[in-house]
Design a protein around this motif. Structure first.
Motif, PDB file in Angstrom:
ATOM      1  N   GLY A 130      12.389 -19.901   0.074  1.00  0.00           N
ATOM      2  CA  GLY A 130      13.176 -20.265  -1.163  1.00  0.00           C
ATOM      3  C   GLY A 130      12.642 -19.240  -2.363  1.00  0.00           C
ATOM      4  N   SER A 131      11.562 -18.961  -2.150  1.00  0.00           N
ATOM      5  CA  SER A 131      10.948 -17.745  -3.300  1.00  0.00           C
ATOM      6  C   SER A 131      11.653 -16.573  -3.152  1.00  0.00           C
ATOM      7  CB  SER A 131       9.541 -17.783  -3.467  1.00  0.00           C
ATOM      8  OG  SER A 131       9.052 -17.289  -2.125  1.00  0.00           O
ATOM      9  N   GLY A 132      11.943 -15.781  -4.280  1.00  0.00           N
ATOM     10  CA  GLY A 132      12.554 -14.548  -4.066  1.00  0.00           C
ATOM     11  C   GLY A 132      13.884 -14.411  -3.793  1.00  0.00           C
ATOM     12  N   ALA A 133      14.470 -12.985  -3.577  1.00  0.00           N
ATOM     13  CA  ALA A 133      15.903 -13.142  -3.177  1.00  0.00           C
ATOM     14  C   ALA A 133      16.115 -11.833  -2.448  1.00  0.00           C
ATOM     15  CB  ALA A 133      16.669 -13.184  -4.364  1.00  0.00           C
ATOM     16  N   ALA A 134      17.153 -11.760  -1.784  1.00  0.00           N
ATOM     17  CA  ALA A 134      17.661 -10.091  -1.430  1.00  0.00           C
ATOM     18  C   ALA A 134      17.690  -9.116  -2.367  1.00  0.00           C
ATOM     19  CB  ALA A 134      18.921 -10.398  -0.796  1.00  0.00           C
ATOM     20  N   ASN A 135      17.024  -8.023  -1.879  1.00  0.00           N
ATOM     21  CA  ASN A 135      16.803  -6.829  -2.728  1.00  0.00           C
ATOM     22  C   ASN A 135      15.670  -6.834  -3.447  1.00  0.00           C
ATOM     23  OD1 ASN A 135      19.526  -5.948  -2.103  1.00  0.00           O
ATOM     24  ND2 ASN A 135      20.385  -6.733  -3.825  1.00  0.00           N
ATOM     25  N   ASP A 136      14.647  -7.865  -3.227  1.00  0.00           N
ATOM     26  CA  ASP A 136      13.152  -7.984  -3.475  1.00  0.00           C
ATOM     27  C   ASP A 136      12.792  -6.597  -2.865  1.00  0.00           C
ATOM     28  OD1 ASP A 136      13.677 -10.023  -5.173  1.00  0.00           O
ATOM     29  OD2 ASP A 136      12.470 -11.231  -3.881  1.00  0.00           O
ATOM     30  N   ARG A 137      11.943  -5.819  -3.434  1.00  0.00           N
ATOM     31  CA  ARG A 137      11.358  -4.416  -2.971  1.00  0.00           C
ATOM     32  C   ARG A 137      10.285  -4.002  -3.520  1.00  0.00           C
ATOM     33  NH1 ARG A 137      15.521  -4.790  -6.496  1.00  0.00           N
ATOM     34  NH2 ARG A 137      15.438  -3.456  -8.472  1.00  0.00           N
ATOM     35  N   ILE A 138       9.533  -3.017  -2.617  1.00  0.00           N
ATOM     36  CA  ILE A 138       8.204  -2.607  -3.128  1.00  0.00           C
ATOM     37  C   ILE A 138       8.077  -1.229  -2.428  1.00  0.00           C
ATOM     38  CG2 ILE A 138       7.041  -3.441  -0.853  1.00  0.00           C
ATOM     39  CD1 ILE A 138       4.668  -4.340  -2.677  1.00  0.00           C
ATOM     40  N   LEU A 139       7.323  -0.516  -3.158  1.00  0.00           N
ATOM     41  CA  LEU A 139       6.981   0.862  -2.895  1.00  0.00           C
ATOM     42  C   LEU A 139       5.493   1.096  -2.595  1.00  0.00           C
ATOM     43  CD1 LEU A 139       7.793   3.927  -1.723  1.00  0.00           C
ATOM     44  CD2 LEU A 139       7.717   4.542  -4.211  1.00  0.00           C
ATOM     45  N   LEU A 140       4.753   1.105  -1.286  1.00  0.00           N
ATOM     46  CA  LEU A 140       3.461   1.322  -1.113  1.00  0.00           C
ATOM     47  C   LEU A 140       3.002   2.815  -0.789  1.00  0.00           C
ATOM     48  CD1 LEU A 140       3.245  -1.772   0.959  1.00  0.00           C
ATOM     49  CD2 LEU A 140       2.646  -1.773  -1.285  1.00  0.00           C
ATOM     50  N   ARG A 141       1.808   3.140  -1.209  1.00  0.00           N
ATOM     51  CA  ARG A 141       1.242   4.428  -0.731  1.00  0.00           C
ATOM     52  C   ARG A 141      -0.123   4.151  -0.217  1.00  0.00           C
ATOM     53  NH1 ARG A 141       1.387   9.289  -4.761  1.00  0.00           N
ATOM     54  NH2 ARG A 141       3.451   9.246  -3.823  1.00  0.00           N
ATOM     55  N   ALA A 142      -0.375   4.344   1.184  1.00  0.00           N
ATOM     56  CA  ALA A 142      -1.733   4.177   1.828  1.00  0.00           C
ATOM     57  C   ALA A 142      -2.235   5.653   2.003  1.00  0.00           C
ATOM     58  CB  ALA A 142      -1.593   3.679   2.989  1.00  0.00           C
ATOM     59  N   THR A 143      -3.432   5.787   1.721  1.00  0.00           N
ATOM     60  CA  THR A 143      -4.268   7.029   1.786  1.00  0.00           C
ATOM     61  C   THR A 143      -5.558   6.870   2.607  1.00  0.00           C
ATOM     62  OG1 THR A 143      -4.988   7.178  -0.347  1.00  0.00           O
ATOM     63  CG2 THR A 143      -3.087   8.142  -0.062  1.00  0.00           C
ATOM     64  N   GLY A 144      -5.961   7.847   3.428  1.00  0.00           N
ATOM     65  CA  GLY A 144      -7.049   7.667   3.870  1.00  0.00           C
ATOM     66  C   GLY A 144      -7.451   8.776   4.720  1.00  0.00           C
ATOM     67  N   ILE A 145      -8.882   8.622   5.474  1.00  0.00           N
ATOM     68  CA  ILE A 145      -9.149   9.633   6.539  1.00  0.00           C
ATOM     69  C   ILE A 145      -9.587   8.840   7.618  1.00  0.00           C
ATOM     70  CG2 ILE A 145     -11.423   9.793   5.534  1.00  0.00           C
ATOM     71  CD1 ILE A 145     -11.288  12.846   6.283  1.00  0.00           C
ATOM     72  N   ILE A 146      -9.173   9.295   8.912  1.00  0.00           N
ATOM     73  CA  ILE A 146      -9.672   8.666  10.033  1.00  0.00           C
ATOM     74  C   ILE A 146     -10.044   9.684  11.055  1.00  0.00           C
ATOM     75  CG2 ILE A 146      -8.311   7.648  12.426  1.00  0.00           C
ATOM     76  CD1 ILE A 146      -6.081   7.082  10.198  1.00  0.00           C
ATOM     77  N   TYR A 147     -10.996   9.015  11.978  1.00  0.00           N
ATOM     78  CA  TYR A 147     -11.800   9.465  13.067  1.00  0.00           C
ATOM     79  C   TYR A 147     -11.766   8.386  14.288  1.00  0.00           C
ATOM     80  CZ  TYR A 147     -15.197  11.495  16.221  1.00  0.00           C
ATOM     81  OH  TYR A 147     -15.693  12.063  17.339  1.00  0.00           O
ATOM     82  N   LEU A 148     -11.221   8.870  15.456  1.00  0.00           N
ATOM     83  CA  LEU A 148     -10.936   7.836  16.347  1.00  0.00           C
ATOM     84  C   LEU A 148     -10.287   6.618  15.834  1.00  0.00           C
ATOM     85  CD1 LEU A 148     -14.325   8.487  18.323  1.00  0.00           C
ATOM     86  CD2 LEU A 148     -12.037   9.400  18.765  1.00  0.00           C
ATOM     87  N   LYS A 149     -11.056   5.741  16.001  1.00  0.00           N
ATOM     88  CA  LYS A 149     -10.390   4.274  15.311  1.00  0.00           C
ATOM     89  C   LYS A 149     -10.994   3.982  13.902  1.00  0.00           C
ATOM     90  CE  LYS A 149      -9.096   2.298  19.787  1.00  0.00           C
ATOM     91  NZ  LYS A 149      -9.319   1.174  20.873  1.00  0.00           N
TER      92      LYS A 149
END
Length: 204
Positions: A130-149
């Motif tokens: 019931g909350s919100g509507a079509a065309n609700d939207r978001i732009l996310l940016r994830a950054t990081g560094i990984i070794y194995l898991k």
């Protein structure tokens, strides 16, 4: 060019350079440079530069020279696209290069490190919430560094509109060394997701 190799099952491949190799059962790939490689079964990839290694469908790789020829994929950057949908708040892995099933961002070496930047857009297309509507939207940016898991990462919201509480993204892992890019939406919201993932890789 000389000393280029295409193994059995390679089709629709363009090679410009020397000493490049395309492993078997691969199609629609482009290699430009020297000592680059496309792994077995990889499709729609592009490898530029020197000592680049494409391990994921649709990947665009820039080889970095591999520490004066130590090996392929030892120092490179690449870009991958992923997409998917969610209908609830379950963490969901995005699919690689429009695959119907594959969510694995392959990492063949357990001595590799990945810096990453993922720009992820989510757009609500429907759902009974019931909350919100079509065309609700978001732009996310994830950054990081990984070794194995092991991942040190952060997520920032670059822009949003409407009801997007709880929408997020993260690097995720499975198996011995498989990496994924996941998203989380919200209950009873149909959300379409598209991501561009930049990897910066080094092997030790």
């Amino acid at each position: 060019g000389k000393n280029n190799t295409t193994e059995t099952g390679t089709t629709n491949t363009i090679i410009m350079g020397e000493s490049n190799i395309v492993k078997g059962n691969s199609r629609n790939n482009i290699l430009i440079g020297v000592n680059n490689e496309v792994s077995t079964g990889i499709n729609n990839a592009t490898v530029l530069g020197n000592y680049g290694l494409a391990e994921r469908d649709g990947e665009v790789v820039i080889g970095g020279g591999a520490f004066n020829g130590v090996g392929k994929g030892y120092g490179q950057s690449s870009t991958i696209t992923l997409s998917g949908t969610t209908t609830d708040a379950t963490q969901t892995n995005l699919k690689v290069n429009s695959s119907s099933t594959n969510t694995i961002i392959a990492r063949s070496s357990t001595s590799s490190f990945q810096g990453f930047e993922a720009n992820v857009i989510g757009v609500r297309t429907g759902g009974s919430a019931g909350s919100g509507a079509a065309n609700d939207r978001i732009l996310l940016r994830a950054t990081g560094i990984i070794y194995l898991k092991d991942s040190q990462e952060s997520v920032a919201t670059l822009g949003s509109f409407g009801t997007v509480a709880g929408w997020t993204t993260a690097a995720d892992f499975s198996g011995t060394n498989d990496m994924h890019l996941s998203v989380t939406g919200a209950a009873d919201m149909n959300i379409s997701w598209s991501a561009t993932l930049h990897l910066y890789e080094i092997k030790i």
